[in-house]
Scaffold this motif. Structure first.
Motif, PDB file in Angstrom:
ATOM      1  N   GLY A 171       0.857  -1.678  -0.099  1.00  7.06           N
ATOM      2  CA  GLY A 171       0.282  -0.059  -0.235  1.00  7.06           C
ATOM      3  C   GLY A 171       0.589   1.483  -0.258  1.00  7.06           C
ATOM      4  N   GLN A 172       1.999   1.198   0.721  1.00  7.54           N
ATOM      5  CA  GLN A 172       2.146   2.495   0.209  1.00  7.54           C
ATOM      6  C   GLN A 172       2.934   2.352  -0.722  1.00  7.54           C
ATOM      7  OE1 GLN A 172       1.989   4.585   4.398  1.00  7.54           O
ATOM      8  NE2 GLN A 172       4.383   4.488   3.552  1.00  7.54           N
ATOM      9  N   LEU A 173       3.880   1.328  -1.844  1.00 16.72           N
ATOM     10  CA  LEU A 173       4.665   1.390  -3.161  1.00 16.72           C
ATOM     11  C   LEU A 173       3.204   2.381  -3.619  1.00 16.72           C
ATOM     12  CD1 LEU A 173       6.895  -1.776  -2.764  1.00 16.72           C
ATOM     13  CD2 LEU A 173       7.368   0.711  -2.783  1.00 16.72           C
ATOM     14  N   GLN A 174       2.103   1.686  -3.626  1.00 17.54           N
ATOM     15  CA  GLN A 174       1.621   2.265  -4.347  1.00 17.54           C
ATOM     16  C   GLN A 174       1.276   3.939  -3.998  1.00 17.54           C
ATOM     17  OE1 GLN A 174      -2.315  -0.397  -3.550  1.00 17.54           O
ATOM     18  NE2 GLN A 174      -1.329  -2.145  -4.766  1.00 17.54           N
ATOM     19  N   GLN A 175       0.822   3.914  -2.817  1.00 15.29           N
ATOM     20  CA  GLN A 175       0.763   5.556  -3.043  1.00 15.29           C
ATOM     21  C   GLN A 175       2.089   6.111  -3.003  1.00 15.29           C
ATOM     22  OE1 GLN A 175      -0.327   6.221   1.839  1.00 15.29           O
ATOM     23  NE2 GLN A 175      -1.916   4.483   1.661  1.00 15.29           N
ATOM     24  N   ALA A 176       3.226   5.941  -2.879  1.00 15.03           N
ATOM     25  CA  ALA A 176       4.539   6.807  -3.167  1.00 15.03           C
ATOM     26  C   ALA A 176       3.672   6.957  -4.977  1.00 15.03           C
ATOM     27  CB  ALA A 176       5.322   5.634  -3.276  1.00 15.03           C
ATOM     28  N   GLU A 177       3.200   6.300  -5.856  1.00 11.01           N
ATOM     29  CA  GLU A 177       3.410   6.119  -7.070  1.00 11.01           C
ATOM     30  C   GLU A 177       2.165   7.077  -6.925  1.00 11.01           C
ATOM     31  OE1 GLU A 177       1.469   2.941 -11.001  1.00 11.01           O
ATOM     32  OE2 GLU A 177       0.919   3.010  -8.647  1.00 11.01           O
ATOM     33  N   GLY A 178       1.407   7.458  -6.347  1.00  9.65           N
ATOM     34  CA  GLY A 178       0.611   8.652  -6.901  1.00  9.65           C
ATOM     35  C   GLY A 178       1.191  10.225  -6.574  1.00  9.65           C
ATOM     36  N   ARG A 179       2.042   9.697  -5.122  1.00  9.48           N
ATOM     37  CA  ARG A 179       2.314  10.771  -4.564  1.00  9.48           C
ATOM     38  C   ARG A 179       3.460  11.051  -6.053  1.00  9.48           C
ATOM     39  NH1 ARG A 179       2.900   8.800  -0.073  1.00  9.48           N
ATOM     40  NH2 ARG A 179       4.829   8.488   0.113  1.00  9.48           N
ATOM     41  N   LEU A 180       4.528  10.460  -6.689  1.00  7.63           N
ATOM     42  CA  LEU A 180       5.423  10.483  -7.548  1.00  7.63           C
ATOM     43  C   LEU A 180       5.020  10.647  -8.478  1.00  7.63           C
ATOM     44  CD1 LEU A 180       8.394  10.242  -7.920  1.00  7.63           C
ATOM     45  CD2 LEU A 180       8.021   8.139  -8.544  1.00  7.63           C
ATOM     46  N   THR A 181       4.152  10.594  -9.049  1.00  4.44           N
ATOM     47  CA  THR A 181       3.001  10.992 -10.000  1.00  4.44           C
ATOM     48  C   THR A 181       2.587  12.355 -10.641  1.00  4.44           C
ATOM     49  OG1 THR A 181       2.198   8.728 -10.954  1.00  4.44           O
ATOM     50  CG2 THR A 181       0.757  10.876 -12.237  1.00  4.44           C
ATOM     51  N   GLY A 182       2.269  12.966  -9.258  1.00  5.77           N
ATOM     52  CA  GLY A 182       1.941  14.157  -8.914  1.00  5.77           C
ATOM     53  C   GLY A 182       3.283  14.791  -8.957  1.00  5.77           C
ATOM     54  N   ASN A 183       4.469  14.602  -8.303  1.00  8.61           N
ATOM     55  CA  ASN A 183       5.682  15.530  -8.069  1.00  8.61           C
ATOM     56  C   ASN A 183       6.141  15.623  -9.369  1.00  8.61           C
ATOM     57  OD1 ASN A 183       4.985  15.501  -5.686  1.00  8.61           O
ATOM     58  ND2 ASN A 183       6.623  14.285  -5.237  1.00  8.61           N
ATOM     59  N   LEU A 184       5.751  14.418 -10.495  1.00  9.69           N
ATOM     60  CA  LEU A 184       6.591  14.937 -11.937  1.00  9.69           C
ATOM     61  C   LEU A 184       5.461  15.832 -12.843  1.00  9.69           C
ATOM     62  CD1 LEU A 184       7.425  11.603 -12.673  1.00  9.69           C
ATOM     63  CD2 LEU A 184       8.988  12.917 -12.877  1.00  9.69           C
ATOM     64  N   ARG A 220       0.744  -7.898  -2.610  1.00 15.26           N
ATOM     65  CA  ARG A 220       1.716  -8.834  -1.573  1.00 15.26           C
ATOM     66  C   ARG A 220       2.003 -10.124  -1.836  1.00 15.26           C
ATOM     67  NH1 ARG A 220      -0.670 -11.526   1.722  1.00 15.26           N
ATOM     68  NH2 ARG A 220      -2.682 -11.650   0.705  1.00 15.26           N
ATOM     69  N   LYS A 221       1.829 -10.016  -2.475  1.00 15.63           N
ATOM     70  CA  LYS A 221       1.906 -11.956  -2.761  1.00 15.63           C
ATOM     71  C   LYS A 221       3.927 -11.860  -3.978  1.00 15.63           C
ATOM     72  CE  LYS A 221      -1.867 -14.158  -3.941  1.00 15.63           C
ATOM     73  NZ  LYS A 221      -2.613 -15.376  -5.134  1.00 15.63           N
ATOM     74  N   ASP A 222       3.951 -10.784  -4.100  1.00 10.53           N
ATOM     75  CA  ASP A 222       5.206 -10.172  -4.678  1.00 10.53           C
ATOM     76  C   ASP A 222       6.420  -9.925  -3.775  1.00 10.53           C
ATOM     77  OD1 ASP A 222       4.846 -10.603  -7.218  1.00 10.53           O
ATOM     78  OD2 ASP A 222       3.731  -8.607  -8.160  1.00 10.53           O
ATOM     79  N   ILE A 223       5.850  -8.956  -2.950  1.00 12.29           N
ATOM     80  CA  ILE A 223       6.587  -8.517  -2.238  1.00 12.29           C
ATOM     81  C   ILE A 223       7.148  -9.810  -0.593  1.00 12.29           C
ATOM     82  CG2 ILE A 223       6.809  -7.392   0.234  1.00 12.29           C
ATOM     83  CD1 ILE A 223       5.021  -5.035  -0.879  1.00 12.29           C
ATOM     84  N   ASN A 224       6.101 -10.871  -1.144  1.00 18.32           N
ATOM     85  CA  ASN A 224       5.870 -11.789  -0.062  1.00 18.32           C
ATOM     86  C   ASN A 224       7.731 -13.248  -0.634  1.00 18.32           C
ATOM     87  OD1 ASN A 224       5.330 -13.972   1.761  1.00 18.32           O
ATOM     88  ND2 ASN A 224       5.187 -15.268   0.702  1.00 18.32           N
ATOM     89  N   ARG A 225       7.948 -12.996  -2.091  1.00 21.41           N
ATOM     90  CA  ARG A 225       8.216 -13.935  -2.690  1.00 21.41           C
ATOM     91  C   ARG A 225       9.960 -13.514  -2.568  1.00 21.41           C
ATOM     92  NH1 ARG A 225       5.677 -14.152  -6.559  1.00 21.41           N
ATOM     93  NH2 ARG A 225       5.637 -12.891  -7.750  1.00 21.41           N
TER      94      ARG A 225
END
Length: 386
Positions: A171-184, A220-225
């Motif tokens: 969830g944090q990484l997905q939020q970071a994606e949204g914030r970074l898009t706005g910053n860009l 979450r599965k990718d992170i767990n792997r």
């Protein structure tokens, strides 16, 4: 006029006109070349040099970055990514700290229950029995596990901790994606412009949408792997994330068992010897008192004497245990808490190392792309254009 003089006259005029023609051609060529050089010089002073452009795709829209703005955009984006990654790391440290503490809190809460049992007649006699017939150190470890770790559900809490961390980090990484898009989009106002309708693409193109999705839109599965792979590399002995709880419980019990308070098997004989001197007189006195209070003769006197001796024995043990508790319980519990705290700290370090490395890995392609924005054209990774 003689024929020879006529021939000489024609040769003179022929040579004369040839020289004039050659000089005229040279003059014309010089004039043409000079005019072209003058035109090029004037054109270079009036028209700016043609720049190679960079096209960035963000939120499905093309943005044009001039060559002379690439370095400034690269530095600004690197700064944004650095700040964002630092924020993520701080969040991760706080999240791991609170999660591990919460998982171990019930364990600390039950240490007092184990100490209550330890400083009781029941606990004392059970330890004597295991000292005679088995390994008392192992018995204490098993007792600690059944009285503290099992009811505290540490193994389950730690397994759930991983599921919770994986979900929260995704969830944090997905939020970071949204914030970074706005910053860009804010950065593009200073260093880029939207691609005009019908404007041709004449430079390199980088699809930031695909780059952001590949780096930050992780499940979450990718992170767990990735977590399981990283844990295996740390030598924790964890084949799957669900097995971590059992491993941590085992290691924590081992740390507690290694404390001086658990080295009781070797000191138990001395403890018994010290009590025996007190019990010897106490039991005899108790037996005499019991016999005096009962019938002076017959079987009743024997029974009363035995009862009195038993009571005296228990009283001595009870007093000795209470004295031992008053002198040593605080240090006994402190040793156990310290061993548990040490394992908590170690687990936090391992999780921070593993998850911190995972975050760095996810941000790495973005950092590389930000650095590449400042390099000369032709070194970008192109995408398929529509």
């Amino acid at each position: 006029m003689p024929e020879s003089r006529k021939g000489k006259g024609r040769g003179f005029w022929l040579g004369f006109f040839l020289v004039i023609l050659v000089l005229a051609l040279v003059a014309v060529l010089a004039l043409l070349k000079g005019g072209r050089q003058l035109a090029e010089q004037q054109l270079s002073q009036v028209a700016p040099p043609v720049q190679k452009l960079l096209y960035l795709v963000l939120d499905g829209r093309y943005h044009v970055v001039p060559e002379d703005a690439r370095l400034a955009l690269s530095l600004a984006l690197q700064e944004q990514l650095g700040l964002m990654q630092e924020d993520q790391q701080q969040w991760l440290e706080a999240r791991i700290d609170s999660a591990v503490d919460a998982a171990f809190a019930p364990v600390h809460d039950r240490v007092g229950d184990f100490a209550d049992w330890y400083y009781s007649l029941t606990g004392e006699y059970l330890r004597y029995a295991h000292a005679i017939g088995g390994d008392m150190g192992e018995y204490l470890r098993e007792k600690l596990e059944t009285m503290v770790f099992v009811p505290a559900a540490l193994e389950t809490n730690l397994d759930n901790l991983f599921d919770s961390l994986n979900t929260d980090i995704a969830g944090q990484l997905q939020q970071a994606e949204g914030r970074l898009t706005g910053n860009l989009e804010l950065l593009f106002r200073d260093y880029a412009r939207p691609l005009g309708a019908g404007e041709p693409l004449l430079g390199d193109t980088l699809d930031l949408d695909a780059l952001l999705a590949g780096s930050l839109a992780i499940s979450r599965k990718d992170i767990n792997r990735q977590l399981v792979s990283a844990l295996a590399a740390t030598g924790t002995g964890v084949a799957v994330a669900k097995g971590l709880g059992a491993v941590v419980v085992k290691k924590t019990l081992g740390k507690v068992a290694a404390t001086k308070s658990f080295h009781l098997a070797a000191s138990l004989l001395g403890k018994l010897a010290a009590k025996s001197a007190v019990k010897g007189g106490g039991v005899l006195a108790g037996a005499g008192t019991g016999a005096a209070l009962c019938s002076p003769t017959g079987p009743g006197a024997v029974v009363c004497g035995a009862v009195g001796g038993l009571i005296a024995w228990l009283v001595v043990d009870k007093v000795a245990i209470e004295l031992d508790e008053a002198l040593n319980r605080e240090g006994f519990e402190a040793d156990i808490h310290a061993a548990i705290d040490a394992q908590q700290t170690r687990l936090k370090q391992q999780l921070l190392e593993v998850y911190g490395g995972l975050l760095a890995k996810q941000f790495s392609p973005l950092q590389e792309a930000a650095q590449d924005l400042g390099v000369s054209p032709g070194k970008r990774r192109p995408i398929d254009l529509p």
